[in-house]
Scaffold this active site. Sequence first.
Site, mmCIF file in Angstrom:
data_model
loop_
_atom_site.group_PDB
_atom_site.id
_atom_site.type_symbol
_atom_site.label_atom_id
_atom_site.label_comp_id
_atom_site.label_asym_id
_atom_site.label_seq_id
_atom_site.Cartn_x
_atom_site.Cartn_y
_atom_site.Cartn_z
ATOM 1 N N GLU A 1 -16.601 31.713 2.568
ATOM 2 C CA GLU A 1 -16.238 31.880 1.348
ATOM 3 C C GLU A 1 -16.640 32.382 0.063
ATOM 4 O O GLU A 1 -16.633 32.380 -0.804
ATOM 5 C CB GLU A 1 -14.511 31.632 1.030
ATOM 6 N N GLY B 1 -7.473 24.674 6.593
ATOM 7 C CA GLY B 1 -6.874 25.551 5.172
ATOM 8 C C GLY B 1 -5.788 25.535 5.199
ATOM 9 O O GLY B 1 -4.687 24.873 4.507
ATOM 10 N N GLY B 2 -4.777 27.203 5.177
ATOM 11 C CA GLY B 2 -3.609 27.168 5.251
ATOM 12 C C GLY B 2 -2.301 25.861 5.595
ATOM 13 O O GLY B 2 -1.335 26.055 4.635
ATOM 14 N N GLY C 1 -8.230 32.152 8.395
ATOM 15 C CA GLY C 1 -7.129 32.424 7.621
ATOM 16 C C GLY C 1 -6.501 33.677 8.651
ATOM 17 O O GLY C 1 -6.080 34.559 7.604
ATOM 18 N N HIS D 1 -19.248 26.511 1.700
ATOM 19 C CA HIS D 1 -17.845 26.782 2.914
ATOM 20 C C HIS D 1 -17.783 28.623 2.484
ATOM 21 O O HIS D 1 -18.495 29.447 1.492
ATOM 22 C CB HIS D 1 -16.721 26.976 1.715
ATOM 23 N N GLU E 1 -16.876 26.304 11.218
ATOM 24 C CA GLU E 1 -16.135 27.856 10.740
ATOM 25 C C GLU E 1 -16.543 28.886 11.156
ATOM 26 O O GLU E 1 -17.032 29.657 9.695
ATOM 27 C CB GLU E 1 -16.006 27.498 8.718
ATOM 28 N N ASN F 1 -8.150 22.309 3.043
ATOM 29 C CA ASN F 1 -9.277 22.212 2.094
ATOM 30 C C ASN F 1 -7.717 23.572 1.393
ATOM 31 O O ASN F 1 -7.856 24.201 2.373
ATOM 32 C CB ASN F 1 -9.673 23.159 2.781
ATOM 33 N N TRP F 2 -7.677 23.235 0.405
ATOM 34 C CA TRP F 2 -6.458 24.202 -0.753
ATOM 35 C C TRP F 2 -7.030 25.483 -1.079
ATOM 36 O O TRP F 2 -5.844 25.735 -1.724
ATOM 37 C CB TRP F 2 -5.870 22.435 -1.479
ATOM 38 N N LYS F 3 -8.019 24.952 -1.387
ATOM 39 C CA LYS F 3 -8.795 26.636 -2.032
ATOM 40 C C LYS F 3 -8.198 26.966 -2.911
ATOM 41 O O LYS F 3 -7.832 25.927 -3.737
ATOM 42 C CB LYS F 3 -8.741 27.491 -0.956
ATOM 43 N N SER G 1 -8.205 28.720 10.897
ATOM 44 C CA SER G 1 -6.313 28.945 11.780
ATOM 45 C C SER G 1 -6.640 27.770 12.527
ATOM 46 O O SER G 1 -5.353 27.746 14.038
ATOM 47 C CB SER G 1 -6.833 30.242 12.915
HETATM 48 P P1 13P Z 1 -7.159 29.051 7.047
HETATM 49 O O1 13P Z 1 -7.436 27.205 8.546
HETATM 50 O O2 13P Z 1 -6.411 29.507 6.632
HETATM 51 O O3 13P Z 1 -8.023 29.573 8.271
HETATM 52 O O4 13P Z 1 -8.548 28.227 6.133
HETATM 53 C C1 13P Z 1 -9.785 27.383 7.135
HETATM 54 C C2 13P Z 1 -10.062 27.004 6.095
HETATM 55 O O5 13P Z 1 -11.236 28.073 5.397
HETATM 56 C C3 13P Z 1 -11.259 25.713 5.754
HETATM 57 O O6 13P Z 1 -11.861 25.199 4.962
#
Ligand code: 13P
Length: 247
Positions: A97, A231-232, A171, A95, A165, A11-13, A210
């Site tokens: 977020e 994510g990251g 993050g 998600h 999640e 997920n590149w957000k 993470s």
């Molecule tokens: P991180 O891997 O950056 O913690 O993000 C997880 C995430 O929200 C994937 O959708």
Amino acid sequence: MTAPTPLIAGNWKMNGTSASLAEAKAIAQGVGDCPGRVAICPPSILIHRMAEALEGSKVVVGGQDAHWDDAGAFTGDISGEMLADAGARMVILGHSERRAGYRETDEIVAAKVKAALRAGLEPIVCVGETLEERKAGDTLRIVTGQVRGSLPAELAGKPFAVAYEPVWAIGTGLTPTTAEIEEVHRAIRATLVELFGDAGRAVPILYGGSVKPSNAAEILHADEVGGALVGGASLKAQDFLAIVTAL
Ligand code: 13P
């Protein structure tokens, strides 16, 4: 009933521009014959070009959100049909977020799932508790409630995934213990079987929050973990490939 095929999705957000297509290509070149499925969910504006760049590779492209309606006066929004038309095969929905930042309720997420199915997309539906909810001992009630409320009956017989999640692990570099992950994933599995019968056993339950090269193997081999939503660490081909090869 066969075991779920694992899925690793990035997920590149809100990260990435056209320069990042090279990173996606490097990922596609590096996945080789890994035993699972691999997806990248870039910002929607990159989907078309990424889908073209990755055509013929093992890596599929997904969206990060889609509207609950098929078309209409929704300024700034994107429909499932548009994502599919651009080359997406999957879409992340619900998600945390979006649940937190855009007040998406379970009802809204369920409506989005139905719309995604109408567009022929495979939904990845996210659930997870906040730190306050975990501290209050409410994790399983919250998470299974989100599963029940966000997964409409229309999913029966359709491919989809659930991503657990924990909000506090996203993050932050923090992760639950393997035992904590397994406890929640087993509860999600039981709820899926309750909702969809035996077919609920074939739904991959991804872990997200993470995930990085150093913890991927332990997390991915935990009971009832059917992949990861990253994510990251999905933004750099080297890190994402290290996670994919930990499968
Ligand atoms: P991180 O891997 O950056 O913690 O993000 C997880 C995430 O929200 C994937 O959708």
